[in-house]
Write a protein that holds these residues in place. Structure first.
Motif, PDB file in Angstrom:
ATOM      1  N   GLN A   1       0.815  -1.218   0.000  1.00  0.00           N
ATOM      2  CA  GLN A   1       0.000   0.000   0.000  1.00  0.00           C
ATOM      3  C   GLN A   1       0.850   1.270   0.000  1.00  0.00           C
ATOM      4  O   GLN A   1       0.381   2.324  -0.405  1.00  0.00           O
ATOM      5  CB  GLN A   1      -0.941   0.005   1.204  1.00  0.00           C
ATOM      6  N   LYS A   2       2.112   1.176   0.419  1.00  0.00           N
ATOM      7  CA  LYS A   2       2.949   2.369   0.529  1.00  0.00           C
ATOM      8  C   LYS A   2       3.995   2.482  -0.572  1.00  0.00           C
ATOM      9  O   LYS A   2       4.344   3.584  -0.982  1.00  0.00           O
ATOM     10  CB  LYS A   2       3.656   2.399   1.885  1.00  0.00           C
ATOM     11  N   SER A   3       4.543   1.376  -1.026  1.00  0.00           N
ATOM     12  CA  SER A   3       5.692   1.427  -1.926  1.00  0.00           C
ATOM     13  C   SER A   3       5.423   0.877  -3.318  1.00  0.00           C
ATOM     14  O   SER A   3       4.618  -0.037  -3.489  1.00  0.00           O
ATOM     15  CB  SER A   3       6.865   0.641  -1.319  1.00  0.00           C
ATOM     16  N   HIS A   4       6.136   1.445  -4.271  1.00  0.00           N
ATOM     17  CA  HIS A   4       6.136   0.969  -5.646  1.00  0.00           C
ATOM     18  C   HIS A   4       7.559   0.562  -6.014  1.00  0.00           C
ATOM     19  O   HIS A   4       8.524   0.941  -5.345  1.00  0.00           O
ATOM     20  CB  HIS A   4       5.637   2.062  -6.597  1.00  0.00           C
ATOM     21  N   PHE A   5       7.680  -0.166  -7.098  1.00  0.00           N
ATOM     22  CA  PHE A   5       8.953  -0.696  -7.578  1.00  0.00           C
ATOM     23  C   PHE A   5       9.138  -0.277  -9.031  1.00  0.00           C
ATOM     24  O   PHE A   5       8.231  -0.438  -9.846  1.00  0.00           O
ATOM     25  CB  PHE A   5       8.914  -2.226  -7.463  1.00  0.00           C
ATOM     26  N   VAL A   6      10.310   0.259  -9.338  1.00  0.00           N
ATOM     27  CA  VAL A   6      10.669   0.629 -10.707  1.00  0.00           C
ATOM     28  C   VAL A   6      12.000  -0.038 -11.023  1.00  0.00           C
ATOM     29  O   VAL A   6      12.904  -0.056 -10.178  1.00  0.00           O
ATOM     30  CB  VAL A   6      10.807   2.163 -10.860  1.00  0.00           C
TER      31      VAL A   6
END
Length: 157
Positions: free
Chosen positions: A135-140
């Motif tokens: 819910q808090k982090s994304h990954f690139v």
């Protein structure tokens, strides 16, 4: 398999510095400084004599530019150097394509500004990234100009 735990007092620093040989220092500096957002901390030269005596090179001199996520003594060092030649192996498409160091992970406070800088530099985003991790982090996932994978993790804003 058994592992022996060594007391942390065996080390004079809690940091690890990584030396990365790149084909074009200016292009890599542009990627890491103007794209990722690292800062130049300092640079130093390795002359022919030291290169040979230390075993680092066969006497080929180079200049090392040290980058950090922030310019503080507590920040790890990402040391870029070049000998003016391209890699002798092909650029990996996935992390399993080669051995050795394949990727680094950088945790950011906000991905949106990094994504905008990368898009402005026409850096290709790999897979379907950015993707949510929770819910808090994304990954690139991107690759630097020489093919090192760079994971960027953090909230979008």
């Amino acid at each position: 398999m058994s592992f022996t735990a060594y007391a942390q007092s065996n080390f004079s620093s809690k940091l690890i510095g990584m030396g990365v040989v790149v084909s074009d220092v200016e292009r890599s500096l542009d990627f890491y400084v103007n794209g990722i957002g690292m800062v130049k901390a300092y640079s130093f030269k390795i002359n022919e004599d030291f290169g040979k005596r230390s075993g680092l090179s066969n006497g080929a001199p180079t200049e090392v530019t040290v980058l950090k996520l922030e310019n503080s003594p507590e920040a790890n060092e990402w040391k870029l150097m070049s000998f003016g030649k391209k890699a002798t192996h092909s650029k990996s498409k996935f992390i399993q394509d080669d051995t050795g160091v394949q990727y680094i992970t950088i945790n950011v406070k906000a991905l949106k500004p990094v994504i905008e800088r990368m898009k402005a530099k026409n850096v290709k985003f790999l897979g379907s990234t950015p993707i949510p991790l929770n819910q808090k982090s994304h990954f690139v996932l991107v690759q630097d100009p020489d093919g090192t994978f760079v994971e960027l993790i953090g909230p979008m804003e």
